[in-house]
Scaffold this motif. Sequence first.
Motif, PDB file in Angstrom:
ATOM      1  N   GLU A 314      34.209  28.262 -33.574  1.00  0.00           N
ATOM      2  CA  GLU A 314      34.298  28.838 -32.232  1.00  0.00           C
ATOM      3  C   GLU A 314      33.007  28.530 -31.484  1.00  0.00           C
ATOM      4  N   LEU A 315      33.153  28.171 -30.231  1.00  0.00           N
ATOM      5  CA  LEU A 315      31.987  27.822 -29.428  1.00  0.00           C
ATOM      6  C   LEU A 315      31.449  29.045 -28.698  1.00  0.00           C
ATOM      7  N   PRO A 316      30.137  29.091 -28.472  1.00  0.00           N
ATOM      8  CA  PRO A 316      29.563  30.195 -27.694  1.00  0.00           C
ATOM      9  C   PRO A 316      29.889  30.043 -26.212  1.00  0.00           C
ATOM     10  N   ASP A 317      29.344  30.917 -25.406  1.00  0.00           N
ATOM     11  CA  ASP A 317      29.518  30.801 -23.961  1.00  0.00           C
ATOM     12  C   ASP A 317      28.996  29.446 -23.480  1.00  0.00           C
ATOM     13  N   PRO A 318      29.575  28.907 -22.408  1.00  0.00           N
ATOM     14  CA  PRO A 318      29.160  27.577 -21.944  1.00  0.00           C
ATOM     15  C   PRO A 318      27.683  27.494 -21.576  1.00  0.00           C
ATOM     16  N   GLU A 319      27.126  28.602 -21.104  1.00  0.00           N
ATOM     17  CA  GLU A 319      25.702  28.603 -20.762  1.00  0.00           C
ATOM     18  C   GLU A 319      24.847  28.345 -22.002  1.00  0.00           C
ATOM     19  N   GLN A 320      25.257  28.925 -23.131  1.00  0.00           N
ATOM     20  CA  GLN A 320      24.524  28.703 -24.377  1.00  0.00           C
ATOM     21  C   GLN A 320      24.677  27.262 -24.850  1.00  0.00           C
ATOM     22  N   VAL A 321      25.868  26.700 -24.680  1.00  0.00           N
ATOM     23  CA  VAL A 321      26.090  25.296 -25.046  1.00  0.00           C
ATOM     24  C   VAL A 321      25.131  24.399 -24.267  1.00  0.00           C
ATOM     25  N   VAL A 322      25.028  24.632 -22.969  1.00  0.00           N
ATOM     26  CA  VAL A 322      24.129  23.822 -22.132  1.00  0.00           C
ATOM     27  C   VAL A 322      22.686  23.962 -22.596  1.00  0.00           C
ATOM     28  N   ASP A 323      22.255  25.188 -22.848  1.00  0.00           N
ATOM     29  CA  ASP A 323      20.874  25.406 -23.290  1.00  0.00           C
ATOM     30  C   ASP A 323      20.600  24.673 -24.601  1.00  0.00           C
ATOM     31  N   LEU A 325      22.234  22.027 -25.863  1.00  0.00           N
ATOM     32  CA  LEU A 325      22.277  20.570 -25.696  1.00  0.00           C
ATOM     33  C   LEU A 325      21.040  20.057 -24.965  1.00  0.00           C
ATOM     34  N   MET A 326      20.551  20.814 -24.006  1.00  0.00           N
ATOM     35  CA  MET A 326      19.322  20.409 -23.316  1.00  0.00           C
ATOM     36  C   MET A 326      18.136  20.419 -24.280  1.00  0.00           C
ATOM     37  N   ALA A 327      18.075  21.424 -25.151  1.00  0.00           N
ATOM     38  CA  ALA A 327      16.984  21.487 -26.130  1.00  0.00           C
ATOM     39  C   ALA A 327      17.060  20.312 -27.101  1.00  0.00           C
ATOM     40  N   GLU A 328      18.275  19.959 -27.512  1.00  0.00           N
ATOM     41  CA  GLU A 328      18.442  18.801 -28.398  1.00  0.00           C
ATOM     42  C   GLU A 328      17.995  17.520 -27.702  1.00  0.00           C
ATOM     43  N   GLU A 329      18.353  17.390 -26.433  1.00  0.00           N
ATOM     44  CA  GLU A 329      17.958  16.186 -25.702  1.00  0.00           C
ATOM     45  C   GLU A 329      16.444  16.120 -25.518  1.00  0.00           C
ATOM     46  N   ALA A 330      15.824  17.260 -25.272  1.00  0.00           N
ATOM     47  CA  ALA A 330      14.366  17.272 -25.125  1.00  0.00           C
ATOM     48  C   ALA A 330      13.692  16.813 -26.414  1.00  0.00           C
ATOM     49  N   TRP A 331      14.226  17.237 -27.570  1.00  0.00           N
ATOM     50  CA  TRP A 331      13.646  16.769 -28.835  1.00  0.00           C
ATOM     51  C   TRP A 331      13.866  15.269 -29.015  1.00  0.00           C
ATOM     52  N   ARG A 332      15.021  14.797 -28.591  1.00  0.00           N
ATOM     53  CA  ARG A 332      15.293  13.362 -28.729  1.00  0.00           C
ATOM     54  C   ARG A 332      14.382  12.514 -27.843  1.00  0.00           C
ATOM     55  N   MET A 333      13.795  13.114 -26.821  1.00  0.00           N
ATOM     56  CA  MET A 333      12.790  12.399 -26.037  1.00  0.00           C
ATOM     57  C   MET A 333      11.619  11.980 -26.928  1.00  0.00           C
ATOM     58  N   VAL A 334      11.258  12.847 -27.868  1.00  0.00           N
ATOM     59  CA  VAL A 334      10.177  12.527 -28.803  1.00  0.00           C
ATOM     60  C   VAL A 334      10.609  11.407 -29.736  1.00  0.00           C
ATOM     61  N   ALA A 418      29.621  25.652 -17.272  1.00  0.00           N
ATOM     62  CA  ALA A 418      28.545  24.883 -17.901  1.00  0.00           C
ATOM     63  C   ALA A 418      27.795  24.053 -16.868  1.00  0.00           C
ATOM     64  N   LEU A 419      28.528  23.396 -15.976  1.00  0.00           N
ATOM     65  CA  LEU A 419      27.886  22.547 -14.972  1.00  0.00           C
ATOM     66  C   LEU A 419      27.074  23.374 -13.977  1.00  0.00           C
ATOM     67  N   GLU A 420      27.573  24.534 -13.616  1.00  0.00           N
ATOM     68  CA  GLU A 420      26.821  25.396 -12.697  1.00  0.00           C
ATOM     69  C   GLU A 420      25.515  25.865 -13.340  1.00  0.00           C
ATOM     70  N   HIS A 421      25.586  26.216 -14.614  1.00  0.00           N
ATOM     71  CA  HIS A 421      24.375  26.642 -15.317  1.00  0.00           C
ATOM     72  C   HIS A 421      23.396  25.477 -15.452  1.00  0.00           C
ATOM     73  N   TYR A 422      23.922  24.308 -15.754  1.00  0.00           N
ATOM     74  CA  TYR A 422      23.072  23.115 -15.864  1.00  0.00           C
ATOM     75  C   TYR A 422      22.360  22.844 -14.542  1.00  0.00           C
ATOM     76  N   HIS A 423      23.089  22.959 -13.448  1.00  0.00           N
ATOM     77  CA  HIS A 423      22.498  22.720 -12.133  1.00  0.00           C
ATOM     78  C   HIS A 423      21.330  23.676 -11.893  1.00  0.00           C
ATOM     79  N   GLU A 424      21.517  24.936 -12.234  1.00  0.00           N
ATOM     80  CA  GLU A 424      20.446  25.918 -12.051  1.00  0.00           C
ATOM     81  C   GLU A 424      19.256  25.615 -12.960  1.00  0.00           C
ATOM     82  N   ARG A 425      19.539  25.240 -14.204  1.00  0.00           N
ATOM     83  CA  ARG A 425      18.455  24.920 -15.135  1.00  0.00           C
ATOM     84  C   ARG A 425      17.637  23.726 -14.648  1.00  0.00           C
TER      85      ARG A 425
END
Length: 432
Positions: A314-323, A325-334, A418-425
């Motif tokens: 089961e997936l969490p709320d879409p806002e948590q998914v975005v958070d 995935l963004m954290a994973e992408e930030a690590w992949r920058m390294v 999810a997209l609305e939360h991403y836009h705000e982030r």
Amino acid sequence: PNPGFRTIMRIGLAGERLVRFACVVTETYRHFGRLGLGAVFGAKRLKALVVSGRRSLEVPDRRGYREVYDELYELSTKSNLMRKYHDLGTPMNVLPLNEIGALPTRNLKSGRFEHAEGISGEHMAENYLIRRAACSGCPVACIHLAGIREPYPHEKYFYKTTTVSYDYEPTYSLGSMLGVGDAKWLLRLIHEVERVGLDAMSTGVALAWATEALERGLISEEDTIVRLRWGDAEAYRSAVSLLIEQPNDFYAALAQGVERASQIYRGSEFAMAFGGNEMPGYHTGPAAHIGFLIGGRHSHLDNAGYSYDQKRAELPDPEQVVDDLMAEEAWRMVLNSLVVCLFARGIYKPETVSKALAPLGIRLSVEDLRDLGWRIYRERMRLKMNMGFDPSGLRVPGRIFETPSPHGLISPDYVQRALEHYHERIKELCSP
């Protein structure tokens, strides 16, 4: 110069003709595939780059370096973290994804392909694999090379053998996505795409859209020149050549990507592109598609949303998914900055990276590395937005809501939240 210590990066005809999804080929079997770097080379009239050299870096702590090296080598060669990449390679994904209904088939009309067995990693290894190869300095050897043996038409008992590199993404995009279930024809199609220097994913998705658009009467055979039908690899191979030649307005539009072609000829609801980039081979659930949409390159490699789906019943709320995935992408920058192969991301955890840098005289804690990843992420997003990217303008292909995923039908409201939360982030992250 310097044989054995050089890398050659080159484009093919696709880059020369400015096809927007032309790639740059490196080390013969690897590519800078997404986002059309080949077209950038072509626009600059740059055919190839050769990088060579013989210098080495001094290592302040040789003993510490050797200890870390041995540890990484053991993990790479003797643990299960990299075993799948060596044995069957990424095509091992075909059957598991098909089993759970996550293998995009015939332009994502379905998540299951009835001929998946015939293009699976197992079938390829048993019938076509001739050898494995590795990128320079890598002990894993994840490059799987197939051999196609073709008779010469006028020479009895005389054959030509063509070597073709195959991975999951070309197998999906030129196989199940187009309804091609014959392994030999799939390899021929992959070879043609490689020969002209096209991105395999974008090519397959573009031709899948064109096939469905032809079915629906949005375009005609006068546009496509050849009759595009699911499973007809020979017709698709001809269409690849037409993408290069661009003999009419239709192929000139399709060479700009499926997003542009669907704007002209309609059919955007089944034009499978995210942020202008044609979709990767995963319909695992909402996190995969959210990941494609919010990733810096709109690629599955940005944040692995497809893996996020598969690891959770089961997936969490879409806002948590975005958070997440963004954290994973930030690590992949390294990892990307260190030129770490993302296949090895399970080995190069933050603690391991910190430990590996220390013998080189680079002292960065895990927290330092994570902060650095976010800094890079922020600067990249600022650059994108300065160049015109608008997070609020992302188009979501309607098809993803019509075809069941392993998590059932994807909710449009879930993705929209999810997209609305991403836009705000992003606004918060990139503000001065």
